[in-house]
Write an enzyme that holds these catalytic residues in place. Structure first.
Site, PDB file in Angstrom:
ATOM      1  N   ALA A  20       0.833  -1.211   0.000  1.00 54.30           N
ATOM      2  CA  ALA A  20       0.000   0.000   0.000  1.00 54.30           C
ATOM      3  C   ALA A  20       0.866   1.258   0.000  1.00 54.30           C
ATOM      4  O   ALA A  20       0.588   2.224  -0.723  1.00 54.30           O
ATOM      5  CB  ALA A  20      -0.926  -0.007   1.207  1.00 54.30           C
ATOM      6  N   TYR A  26       4.037   1.454  -1.052  1.00 54.29           N
ATOM      7  CA  TYR A  26       4.723   1.525  -2.352  1.00 54.29           C
ATOM      8  C   TYR A  26       3.787   2.102  -3.414  1.00 54.29           C
ATOM      9  O   TYR A  26       4.179   2.982  -4.197  1.00 54.29           O
ATOM     10  CB  TYR A  26       5.215   0.141  -2.788  1.00 54.29           C
ATOM     11  CG  TYR A  26       5.943   0.177  -4.123  1.00 54.29           C
ATOM     12  CD1 TYR A  26       7.318   0.397  -4.183  1.00 54.29           C
ATOM     13  CD2 TYR A  26       5.243   0.035  -5.322  1.00 54.29           C
ATOM     14  CE1 TYR A  26       7.977   0.472  -5.401  1.00 54.29           C
ATOM     15  CE2 TYR A  26       5.893   0.110  -6.547  1.00 54.29           C
ATOM     16  CZ  TYR A  26       7.261   0.324  -6.577  1.00 54.29           C
ATOM     17  OH  TYR A  26       7.906   0.402  -7.786  1.00 54.29           O
ATOM     18  N   ASP A  27       2.556   1.594  -3.447  1.00 56.86           N
ATOM     19  CA  ASP A  27       1.590   2.087  -4.441  1.00 56.86           C
ATOM     20  C   ASP A  27       1.362   3.590  -4.305  1.00 56.86           C
ATOM     21  O   ASP A  27       1.266   4.315  -5.302  1.00 56.86           O
ATOM     22  CB  ASP A  27       0.253   1.347  -4.294  1.00 56.86           C
ATOM     23  CG  ASP A  27       0.322  -0.080  -4.812  1.00 56.86           C
ATOM     24  OD1 ASP A  27       1.236  -0.379  -5.604  1.00 56.86           O
ATOM     25  OD2 ASP A  27      -0.529  -0.896  -4.416  1.00 56.86           O
ATOM     26  N   LYS A  34      -6.109 -11.655  -9.181  1.00 54.74           N
ATOM     27  CA  LYS A  34      -4.693 -11.277  -9.302  1.00 54.74           C
ATOM     28  C   LYS A  34      -3.957 -11.900  -8.126  1.00 54.74           C
ATOM     29  O   LYS A  34      -4.046 -11.424  -6.995  1.00 54.74           O
ATOM     30  CB  LYS A  34      -4.519  -9.764  -9.303  1.00 54.74           C
ATOM     31  CG  LYS A  34      -3.071  -9.326  -9.556  1.00 54.74           C
ATOM     32  CD  LYS A  34      -2.950  -7.812  -9.619  1.00 54.74           C
ATOM     33  CE  LYS A  34      -1.523  -7.404  -9.981  1.00 54.74           C
ATOM     34  NZ  LYS A  34      -0.533  -7.837  -8.975  1.00 54.74           N
ATOM     35  N   ARG A  36       9.946 -13.157 -14.439  1.00 53.44           N
ATOM     36  CA  ARG A  36       9.657 -11.942 -15.200  1.00 53.44           C
ATOM     37  C   ARG A  36      10.893 -11.058 -15.357  1.00 53.44           C
ATOM     38  O   ARG A  36      11.166 -10.524 -16.413  1.00 53.44           O
ATOM     39  CB  ARG A  36       8.558 -11.134 -14.495  1.00 53.44           C
ATOM     40  CG  ARG A  36       8.201  -9.854 -15.259  1.00 53.44           C
ATOM     41  CD  ARG A  36       7.443  -8.868 -14.378  1.00 53.44           C
ATOM     42  NE  ARG A  36       6.181  -9.378 -13.912  1.00 53.44           N
ATOM     43  CZ  ARG A  36       5.046  -9.320 -14.600  1.00 53.44           C
ATOM     44  NH1 ARG A  36       5.035  -8.793 -15.811  1.00 53.44           N
ATOM     45  NH2 ARG A  36       3.934  -9.790 -14.092  1.00 53.44           N
ATOM     46  N   CYS A  45      -1.056 -17.919  36.656  1.00 50.69           N
ATOM     47  CA  CYS A  45      -0.943 -18.644  37.937  1.00 50.69           C
ATOM     48  C   CYS A  45       0.274 -18.224  38.754  1.00 50.69           C
ATOM     49  O   CYS A  45       0.469 -18.728  39.870  1.00 50.69           O
ATOM     50  CB  CYS A  45      -0.896 -20.150  37.685  1.00 50.69           C
ATOM     51  SG  CYS A  45       0.627 -20.706  36.856  1.00 50.69           S
ATOM     52  N   CYS A  55      -2.441 -24.967  35.768  1.00 48.95           N
ATOM     53  CA  CYS A  55      -2.641 -23.550  35.444  1.00 48.95           C
ATOM     54  C   CYS A  55      -4.006 -23.389  34.776  1.00 48.95           C
ATOM     55  O   CYS A  55      -4.292 -24.061  33.778  1.00 48.95           O
ATOM     56  CB  CYS A  55      -1.534 -23.069  34.503  1.00 48.95           C
ATOM     57  SG  CYS A  55      -1.788 -21.377  33.908  1.00 48.95           S
TER      58      CYS A  55
END
Length: 656
Positions: free
Chosen positions: A33, A35-36, A112, A133, A403, A421
């Site tokens: 978010a 970076y965008d 996506k 890529r 405890c 406990c």
């Protein structure tokens, strides 16, 4: 907002640094978010000042230049990046640019996936290379590792040269299991599934890649000589070659239909098997695609409609310690409330104190928080550049917060060893009644807490001694609600054996291991460590845990088994499985069948079969329905036994 050319050049340098870490080092310095947001500000500046645009701007290139031990390999056709749209108005503007010229255009929409893009090159039906890529023109050659991804066919029934492109991902379930293994081995955790997929695909040791359970989901083609008129026909053809089908694929005609597909995906996002970060929208008509063409970086005929962010920045304002059913202490960060994908998050797990020290997380730090599906929000890392001197070390506790018993501090984990406990007992019972254990309807966390407070129960055996008048003492309990809970508790008797084993909450033994144990009968927990180690998928930790648990709780386990009388149907199933003609056979289903393929796949898996999506020389049976496609020809080529639906049903009936 960028106000000057100097700030613009600094932003380019910063974003290129982020891209290098993201693509080459498998490290996210900031959330997607953030970076965008930085990228969109850069893009806005360039739109207003086109004469300032630099060749090294991230808007002018795809991905990042590779800097790894893997050799570089060129793509036959460029792998483009997609332009993003973030809201309805941006989508509307993108659509209008296309529809005003091509009013009859239609659009293929698909999830996506947040993974690593991979380009598979096939020549005369054989996989000859697999390339990441990279910068769009060339990437890293990872063929040997790609061949270890189970659903990438090594051979396809197509003689021409074709580049098949898709996303390498790791499912959310497998990601959590991988990080759990790394946590127990005191290894650094992967920040998110995308980093895990990228790191796993780029291993120098292919055997590590093989163990990571990666998946390949196709989304398109590069160079090819197919004669289709539409993008959807291309995708259908890829699936017919033996690749997995794309879930939630839809063909849409207008903005309204696209929005409906988008909101359907958002609704299904949390339950989806893999991490999603948006929806891809592609013009369906290949002729229109060709006429629209490309910008310097992206195709004009496709875009990515991004989802709301699942990562956010916030501040740690406190830390509390929770006690699990094994006694393990889990530190939980209290956060300044932050909204992530529509949910308000005010706490997140810190895993353990070893992890806190390794990541150098401090009180009052600003941190990156991620929320993925149903997974508890977690802190990925601190943002050390925000430190202002108010930060303090998060200290390990010395006594149990419940405890006050002295804690055992090991290298990684911290434990409360007090078997009585209240927190341990309470968590054990919450697990006992949970969905994957005995699934007792109406017996949730709050009811169990009340039963403890009223001292009506101490362990699971006490549940079955409860009376109507006991439950009437609880808050908001009237006769009908009390009777319904008593009925649900009684209904939980005679459970499948695996459910009762899972309900015991044995350390390192989950649902899958419980099902394996159930195959060995009612006395399975009495086996030796050596016998456990011979079972499929069982390691030393699991075997040791089983032996110790039984030794410490023999009387309780015997009493519980006598009271609940579990069903040993698993043994009968195993007997049926071992006599099945399909046991240990690899089976592929193709064509249109009278029942959903998944239903037949489940039947066959229950009989010991392994279901595959692609035909190869290792395939034992091909089950064919109507219009079987190229898989039938490939099966005949490899001498695979072919059964039609009628023959399959006949063989299944013989096994009843």
């Amino acid at each position: 907002m960028i106000k000057s050319q100097k700030e613009y050049l600094e932003r380019i340098e910063y974003l290129n640094t982020l891209s290098h870490h993201y693509y080459n080092l498998d490290e996210s310095i900031v959330s997607d978010a953030v970076y965008d947001e930085l990228y969109q500000e850069l893009k806005a500046y360039e739109e207003k000042n086109p004469n300032d645009i630099q060749a090294n701007s991230p808007t002018q290139k795809v991905g990042a230049t590779t800097t790894t031990p893997f050799s570089k390999n060129p793509h036959l056709m460029r792998m483009w990046s997609l332009d993003d749209v973030f809201n309805q108005s941006e989508l509307q503007a993108w659509l209008q640019r296309i529809l005003k010229v091509y009013p009859n255009a239609s659009f293929v929409c698909s999830p996506k996936l947040d993974g690593v893009s991979l380009n598979l090159l096939y020549h005369h039906g054989k996989l000859v290379s697999a390339t990441t890529r990279g910068n769009g023109l060339e990437g890293e050659l990872v063929t040997n590792n790609a061949k270890h991804i189970a659903n990438i066919p090594h051979f396809i029934a197509y003689d021409g040269e074709i580049e098949i492109r898709g996303e390498v991902i790791i499912s959310k379930e497998d990601f959590e299991a991988l990080n759990k293994e790394r946590l127990e081995a005191n290894e650094p955790l992967f920040a998110n599934p995308r980093n895990a997929a990228s790191g796993s695909l780029r291993q120098l040791d292919s055997e590590i890649t093989k163990k990571r359970k990666l998946q390949f989901i196709p989304w398109g083609v590069g160079k090819h000589s197919l004669n289709f008129l539409s993008f959807k026909e291309c995708l259908d053809f890829i699936v017919s070659l033996g690749f997995g089908a794309i879930q939630y694929l839809s063909l849409n005609k207008n903005h309204q239909e696209i929005e409906e597909s988008y909101h359907t995906l958002i609704k299904e996002r949390e339950g989806f098997f893999a991490l999603l970060d948006g929806m891809v929208i592609v013009v369906n008509e290949l002729g229109i695609q060709k006429e629209l063409g490309y910008t310097q970086k992206s195709p004009k005929f496709a875009c990515a409609y991004k989802f709301p962010a699942l990562e956010k920045h916030t501040k740690i304002i406190g830390v509390i310690n929770q006690v699990g059913r094994s006694g393990a202490i889990t530190p939980v960060a209290l956060l300044e409330p932050v909204e992530i994908a529509g949910a308000m998050v005010n706490r997140a797990t810190l895993h353990n104190y070893s992890e806190i020290e390794k990541k150098n997380i401090m009180l009052n730090d600003r941190v990156v928080v991620i929320r993925s599906g149903d997974v508890i929000p977690k802190i990925i890392k601190p943002l050390e550049t925000y430190r202002d001197g108010s930060q303090h070390k998060i200290e390990r506790p010395k006594v149990c917060p419940i405890c006050s018993h002295e804690l055992l501090c090991e290298e990684i984990f911290t434990y409360c060893q007090n078997l009585n406990c209240p927190a341990r007992l309470k968590e054990s019972l919450i697990h006992f009644a949970s969905k994957d254990a005995l699934n007792i309807q109406g017996l949730g966390d709050k009811v169990i807490e009340q039963l403890f407070e009223e001292k009506l129960i101490v362990n699971a055996l006490d549940l079955y001694a409860l009376k109507l008048e006991d439950l009437m003492r609880l808050d908001k309990f009237k006769i009908k609600k009390a009777q319904n809970l008593l009925d649900a508790i009684q209904k939980s008797k005679n459970p499948p054996l695996w459910r009762l084993i899972n309900a015991l909450g044995i350390e390192h033994i989950g649902k899958g291991a419980s099902k394996t144990l159930a195959r060995y009968g009612l006395n399975v927990l009495e086996k030796s460590e050596a016998e456990f180690l011979e079972m499929e998928g069982f390691g030393v930790e699991m075997a040791h845990s089983l032996v110790n648990f039984y030794a410490s709780n023999q009387e309780f386990i015997r009493s519980l088994f006598d009271l609940l009388n579990p069903k040993n149907s698993d043994m009968a199933k195993e007997k049926q499985k071992s006599s099945s003609v399909f046991n240990n056979k690899t089976i592929v289903l193709t064509g249109t069948l009278s029942k959903p393929r998944q239903e037949y796949a489940q039947m066959l898996e229950n009989l010991g079969a392994k279901i595959s999506s692609s035909v190869s020389a290792k395939t034992d049976f091909l089950i064919v329905g109507e219009n079987p496609g190229s898989k039938l020809a490939l099966a005949k080529k490899h001498g695979v036994s072919v059964l039609n639906e009628e023959e399959l049903l006949k063989r299944l009936k013989e096994l009843d």
